[in-house]
Every structure is written in structure tokens, then in C-alpha cells.
Design a protein around this motif. Structure first.
Motif, mmCIF file in Angstrom:
data_model
loop_
_atom_site.group_PDB
_atom_site.id
_atom_site.type_symbol
_atom_site.label_atom_id
_atom_site.label_comp_id
_atom_site.label_asym_id
_atom_site.label_seq_id
_atom_site.Cartn_x
_atom_site.Cartn_y
_atom_site.Cartn_z
ATOM 1 N N MET A 463 0.819 -1.206 0.000
ATOM 2 C CA MET A 463 0.000 0.000 0.000
ATOM 3 C C MET A 463 0.858 1.263 0.000
ATOM 4 N N TYR A 495 -6.508 -2.046 -1.857
ATOM 5 C CA TYR A 495 -7.453 -1.948 -0.737
ATOM 6 C C TYR A 495 -8.464 -3.097 -0.775
ATOM 7 N N LYS A 496 -8.964 -3.392 -1.969
ATOM 8 C CA LYS A 496 -9.969 -4.445 -2.087
ATOM 9 C C LYS A 496 -9.398 -5.803 -1.698
ATOM 10 N N GLN A 498 -7.353 -6.411 0.528
ATOM 11 C CA GLN A 498 -7.277 -6.477 1.990
ATOM 12 C C GLN A 498 -8.654 -6.478 2.644
ATOM 13 N N LYS A 500 -10.657 -3.954 2.518
ATOM 14 C CA LYS A 500 -10.975 -2.574 2.920
ATOM 15 C C LYS A 500 -11.855 -1.952 1.842
ATOM 16 N N GLU A 503 -12.272 2.077 1.590
ATOM 17 C CA GLU A 503 -11.128 2.749 0.963
ATOM 18 C C GLU A 503 -11.063 2.413 -0.528
ATOM 19 N N ALA A 504 -11.324 1.140 -0.853
ATOM 20 C CA ALA A 504 -11.316 0.745 -2.262
ATOM 21 C C ALA A 504 -12.357 1.517 -3.045
ATOM 22 N N LYS A 507 -11.233 5.080 -3.816
ATOM 23 C CA LYS A 507 -10.229 5.185 -4.879
ATOM 24 C C LYS A 507 -10.814 4.841 -6.245
#
Length: 696
Positions: A463, A495-496, A498, A500, A503-504, A507
Motif C-alpha cells: 500500500m 485496498y480491495k 485487503q 478494505k 477505501e477501495a 479510490k
């Protein structure tokens, strides 16, 4: 292409026919010879002109092998092409039976067909030139393994359309992508493009990630010549020109390159043996006596290793069947041309099947016996090159950074993440000193390092690298630039991966905003971002919002790509799955059937993505209480998934579990239990005992 050379001896007025092997281009044109060349159909089994000339005491000659990228060769070809078909010496025409056709002069292969591209060059084109993002292109971090998610990966047809648009938008309609790269990008040119030494035989309907993984696998199993420069139709053909890929060109190309590599997916029933162009390319390889190899993406390799270990007859020739007349081609006119070329060759179906079986056997031998020692030898050679370059250019020379980056790529391909990371970090340090911290190659190296960190599960480190790339590109390129959009998308992917999703989602929305500014609202790249956002909302069960994004994406795709494009089929499939989640089974069935019709028409019945679409149709019928219809579609989906992904893939387990439910509804308890147990065993082996899918 010289199929035969007619020569006249100095001591005689008679003409001698000198057959030329399709493998070796020769021209007897020295000292004691005079005359010109005429074209004949190649006779299989003939010796080459050089051998015959030396064996004949009446002829004193030399032979010249064509090197198609040198000026000398081009001059010789021009000489041949300009040759007239005239009466010779004694007034007679050369040959014993019939005169050569004046229109059939020596065939000249277009120059752009001689350019090959490396795996790194492919990545450069996709990410830096085309700025493609999933599902149009799977990021390098995913190469080597692909999962069958809800239409989350693209086929080669999407890539061809993207390349065609790029060539039009950049006023390069007369060029191929390989030519564009060769013409405009001199930095790292040897790493990206050069004279082709491998002809890649594959199906354009396969996933781009699978094609790249297969190319990378071939670099790994044949490291002495790596990185190979592949002629890949995506990048070697000028897609804006009509008839730029004809049977004549393929025959010439296969002979000139000398090595054909078949993407064998699935290995035991390869799609290549069902496609007209692929069968023809293998046939041309046989006729040219060129080398035929196979390469397997990792999932296909796992299936091969498992099945060949269990079945010692796995590589018997009779396992592979070929019928070119029953094969499939996207254009029926292409198929007819190829049939006209190849049907007069005796036993070609059987010969193609035997050649493939032999190549699979050689793959098994080479992969198991020589891989480690060949890799060690290549690494030793690279270390020597690195020392030489450091001595010549200094420790911080730009050339040193290039060698270090190539060396890191070899370690990565071999699965040695520790040494790959070490070399990438060293390359990054040299690039920064030699070119500055904001140079494009620094960005590429940062992304490669992020890829390694992702592979070893260090997501926070990955990241940090992705964020650094985004920050620098925003600073140097501005907020409205395609590479900024690509970097944002890569960050969203990280992010995806993980989990998350918030956050994904943020973005992906930023990437969407950039795409709208760069391309306008009505562009496939915008539709791609919309589909990603819709998929997140679908997974979060915000189905109405997801449907809105899918609907906008579908409208853009139909307007820009047409109603029968594979991307339209993908989006319809996702919408069908969404309707199924909403309990709207009629709408789900309608969308899934529409998706299936597009895929069958455009991609053919063996495309891997068909498995999930058939599964979705089965699920809709299942929900409607049509047990027999559901069972039929589940069985079709299961057969295709096993063939494409192997028996141990988790997507096979999902269909097995659904099939077990239908069987229980029909009171076939024993069959249902067997299916459920197989599904559970697959999940345990692939995901572990505690994974949610295993528990479910």
C-alpha cells in the motif's frame, strides 16, 4: 518465401530445379550461377537448396540464410520480388510440367510481423499506453493465478478493441502496437520489443491474465532464451488495417520464427485444438519442421501435474482429437481460407494431435528435469552481465538499473520473492540516482515492488508503494491524466484485496472521476470503473445502488462497443446475478440467457467465463423450482469448470454444492451426499477448515 530456386549453370544452358526447405531460406546467387527465382508450392520432405547445390558437381554455389531485420535481407527480397517470369537462356520456361503463375511471386512478410514483445513489454503497453484496468486487464500482482469471480477478468477480444481505439486516437492506424512501441519508446527497448523468436499460438477468447501467465511460464521453463520475444496477435497485427493477418502470412511467419508455443488450457482438452486458426498454426509448424512447444498457466499446470501423476496414460496420443473441419473461427470466411490451404495435406488432423501430444511429453520432461539447473545457469549469466555493466558504466549507471530490474523479474518468475524484492530495491535505488525520483521507470519499479509485497502478504508495504506512485504521478502529470487513473485503480485493487471496501470504493470513485475527465462520459474505461463500483455495492448487498452503476456501464458499453461485445455479456451476467440476489428470478434468467447467447456467439462454447454464466442460469431455474432444468445447467457448468480450472478449484465446489441441493430436492440422497462431500473436500484443500466457504 522461396519454395524452390531455379538456377542455370555456367557450363550448361539447362535449368536445374533446386527445392528449398520451408525451414531454411536460401538463394543460390553467386559466381557460377546466373538466373532468377520463381515460386513453387513447397514439397514436403525435400532437402534444402544448399544441400542439393553442394551435392551437384555441376554447381558451385553459396547459400545465404535470410535475416529478415537486416538491410541485406530486405535488398535480396526486393531483388526476388522484382524478378520477371521470362523466357530463359534457351527460350524455354523453367520446370517440367507447368509455367509458374506470374502473380505468385515470392511472398514478402510485412516488416511489423517480425517484431516480438516480451512479458514486460506487454505489461508496459497495457498499463502505460492503453491505461487499462480490471476487468479489461488484470494487474501484474494477479498474474500467475486467476480466480473465476463474477466476470472480473477480460478476454482478448476486449484488448483488441482497446488497441484499435488507441491506434486510431494516436493516428497510428497503419501500425501495430509493437511498431508503435518500437518507434516511440527507446528507453528499455531491448526489454520490451525486438526480433520475434517465439510464435504464440493461442485463442483470443481466453483471458488476458491467462495469456500473460502462460508467456511468463514459458520464460520460466526455458530460461536460457528468456526473456522471449513473442509474436502475439494482439500486439503484432495492425488491427486498423483490413486483411492484416492472412493464412499466407501465418505460414510465412511460423517458418521464419522457427518456434511455436501453444497455450495449453486446459492441458488435456486445449481450446487451441478446437480453434481453426490455432490448428492451422500448428499445422504450419509441422510443415515447416519448426519446433512446437506448449506452455501452461499455473492453474492448468496444477491440473496437469495432478492428473498425469494419477494416470500414466495421460499423454497418449489418442487422448487428443483434432477435426479442423469441425473447428471454430470467429469469421467463417477465415475458416474457409484456411481449409482451402490445409485440407489437401494428408492426415493433418492426426499429425496435429500427435505433435501436440509429443509437445506435452517434452513439456513434462523439460519441466521436471531441467528447470532448476537452467534457472541457475541463467542467473549465473545475469550476474556476470551485471558485473560487466557495472564495470563499464559505474555502480549507478542507468544501464545497471535495467539489468537489475530484469534480474528481479527472473527471480519473480521463478517464485523467489526474497531475491526479487532485493533486486527490485537495488534497481529502484539506481534508477533514482541515474534518472531522478520522479522518472517513469521509477514508478514502474515501485509498482513491481508493490506486486512482490502483495504476493508475500505484506499488504501495508504494498500500500505504501502504491500511495507513493499516486502522489508522484499527481505531482508530475497533474490530476487529469490516464496514468493517474491507472495508479488510483491499482491502489483501489490493493485496498480491495485487503477487504478494505470503503477505501477501495473511494479510490475507484477517484479513478472514475479521472476517466470521465480524460475520456469523457461515453468511454469503455468509464464503464470499467462503473462496473468495479457496482461490484463492491453488490458484495455489500446495496443492490439497488449497484444496479444503477451496472445500468450506466451497460449503456456505455452498448453505445461504444456494440450489443454483441463480450463486455456487454459480462455486465449482463453481473446484473443477472444481482437480480437473483433480489429474488427476481425471471429477470435474472433473462439477463443470464442474454449473456450466454453473446458469449456463445462471440467467444465460442468453451470459454471459461461460460461456466459461471451456466451456473447462474441453473441457479435461476433452481429458484423457480425447475429441478430438471437446473440440474442440466449445473452439469454443463460443472463440466466446463472442471475442464478450464481443474477438479480442485473452489468454483467447481460452488457448482457441486448447488447441484447437491437440487439432487436432494429430487430425493436422490446418495448422489447429493457424494456431491456435497466432494465440494467440502475441495474447500478444505483449497481454503482450509475454517474458511467461511468451507464451513458453509
Amino acid at each position: 518465401r522461396l519454395h524452390a530456386v531455379w538456377v542455370q549453370c555456367r557450363c550448361s544452358s539447362s535449368w536445374l530445379r533446386t527445392p528449398a526447405s520451408p525451414m531454411l531460406r536460401v538463394l543460390c546467387c553467386y559466381d557460377d550461377l546466373k538466373g532468377t527465382a520463381v515460386v513453387e508450392e513447397p514439397a514436403e520432405g525435400t532437402a534444402n537448396a544448399f544441400e542439393i547445390a553442394l551435392a551437384n558437381p555441376a554447381i558451385s554455389s553459396k547459400a545465404v540464410k535470410f535475416d529478415p531485420l537486416t538491410g541485406e535481407v530486405q535488398e535480396l527480397e526486393a531483388e526476388i520480388a522484382a524478378a520477371s517470369f521470362q523466357n530463359f537462356g534457351d527460350g524455354s520456361q523453367p520446370g517440367n510440367t507447368s509455367n509458374p503463375d506470374p502473380g505468385s511471386r515470392a511472398f514478402r512478410l510485412p516488416d511489423h510481423f517480425r517484431l516480438g514483445i516480451t512479458v514486460d513489454g506487454v505489461r508496459h503497453i497495457l498499463e502505460k499506453r492503453l491505461c487499462l484496468q480490471p476487468p479489461n486487464y488484470t494487474s501484474p500482482a494477479s498474474l500467475g493465478r486467476y480466480e473465476e469471480r463474477p466476470e472480473d477478468f477480460s478476454e482478448g477480444h476486449d484488448l483488441v478493441e482497446a488497441i484499435r481505439r488507441y491506434l486510431q486516437e494516436t493516428d497510428n492506424e497503419q501500425l501495430s502496437m509493437a511498431q508503435v512501441l518500437h518507434k516511440t519508446d527507446k528507453t528499455g527497448l531491448d526489454t520490451y520489443v525486438g526480433k520475434a523468436n517465439v510464435m504464440l499460438c493461442h485463442w483470443q477468447g481466453e483471458r488476458v491474465s491467462s495469456t500473460l501467465a502462460a508467456m511468463q511460464a514459458y520464460d520460466r521453463i526455458c530460461p536460457k532464451e528468456a526473456p522471449h520475444r513473442f509474436f502475439v496477435d494482439y500486439f503484432g497485427v495492425a488491427h486498423c488495417k483490413t486483411a492484416d493477418f492472412t493464412p499466407e502470412m501465418v505460414q510465412e511467419l511460423v517458418s521464419e520464427i522457427g518456434t511455436t508455443v501453444v497455450v495449453a488450457t486446459p492441458w488435456n482438452a486445449p481450446v487451441a485444438l478446437l480453434r481453426t486458426w490455432c490448428i492451422y498454426e500448428i499445422g504450419c509448424t509441422i510443415l515447416a519442421r519448426a519446433r512446437l512447444h506448449v506452455t501452461l498457466p499455473p492453474d492448468a499446470e496444477e491440473s496437469y501435474n495432478r492428473e498425469s501423476a494419477e494416470d500414466t496414460t495421460a499423454l497418449h496420443t489418442n487422448r487428443f482429437k483434432v477435426d479442423i473441419e469441425a473447428s471454430e473461427a470467429q469469421q467463417s470466411s477465415d475458416k474457409q481460407k484456411i481449409l482451402d490451404y490445409i485440407l489437401d495435406k494428408p492426415d493433418m488432423n492426426e499429425r496435429v494431435a500427435k505433435a501436440y501430444a509429443k509437445a506435452m511429453g517434452e513439456y513434462a520432461l523439460d519441466g521436471s528435469r531441467h528447470e532448476e539447473e537452467e534457472l541457475a545457469e541463467v542467473l549465473q549469466q545475469y550476474d556476470k552481465v551485471l558485473r560487466d555493466v557495472q564495470e563499464e558504466y559505474g555502480e549507478d549507471g542507468a544501464e545497471v538499473g535495467t539489468v537489475l530490474q530484469n534480474l528481479a523479474g527472473i527471480h519473480f518468475g521463478a517464485g523467489d520473492m526474497e531475491n526479487a524484492l532485493l533486486r527490485y530495491e537495488q534497481a529502484l535505488e539506481v534508477h533514482r540516482k541515474a534518472r531522478g525520483s520522479e522518472h517513469g521507470i521509477v514508478m514502474e519499479t515501485l509498482e513491481a515492488i508493490a506486486m512482490v509485497y502483495t504476493r508475500v502478504g505484506k499488504h501495508q508495504m504494498a500500500m505504501a508503494r502504491h500511495n507513493e506512485v499516486v502522489r508522484i504521478r499527481k505531482k508530475t502529470l497533474g490530476l487529469c491524466h490516464p496514468e493517474v487513473g491507472q495508479s488510483l485503480h491499482n491502489l483501489a485493487d490493493a485496498y480491495k484485496s485487503q477487504g478494505k471496501t470503503e477505501e477501495a470504493l473511494q479510490k475507484y470513485r477517484e479513478a472514475l472521476a479521472v476517466n470521465r475527465k480524460v475520456h469523457g462520459n461515453n468511454h469503455p474505461a468509464v464503464a470499467t470503473a462503473l462496473c468495479e463500483i457496482g461490484l463492491i455495492h453488490q458484495n455489500e448487498r446495496d443492490l439497488d445502488l449497484a444496479l444503477g452503476y451496472y445500468a450506466e456501464a451497460l449503456e456505455i458499453q452498448r453505445a461504444t462497443l456494440g450489443n454483441q461485445h463480450p463486455s456487454v455479456g459480462k455486465t449482463l451476467n453481473n446484473i443477472g446475478a444481482l437480480y437473483q440476489s433480489q429474488g427476481k428470478h425471471e429477470e435474472a434468467l433473462e439477463c443470464s440467457l442474454a449473456s450466454l447467447a453473446i458469449k456463445r456467439e462471440v467467444l465460442g462454447p468453451s470459454d471459461p467465463s461460460m461456466g459461471q454464466t451456466l451456473h447462474n442460469i441453473g441457479a435461476a431455474l433452481h429458484a423457480k423450482g425447475d429441478w430438471n432444468g437446473a440440474l442440466e445447467k449445473y452439469e454443463e457448468a460443472l463440466a466446463l469448470k472442471r475442464r478450464c480450472f481443474g477438479d480442485g478449484h473452489v468454483n467447481v465446489a460452488s457448482t457441486l454444492a448447488n447441484e447437491a441441493q437440487v439432487l436432494s430436492k429430487k430425493n436422490r440422497w446418495t448422489d447429493a451426499l457424494a456431491k456435497q462431500q466432494e465440494a467440502h473436500s475441495i474447500c478444505v484443500n483449497a481454503l482450509g477448515q475454517k474458511h467461511p466457504k468451507t464451513v458453509q
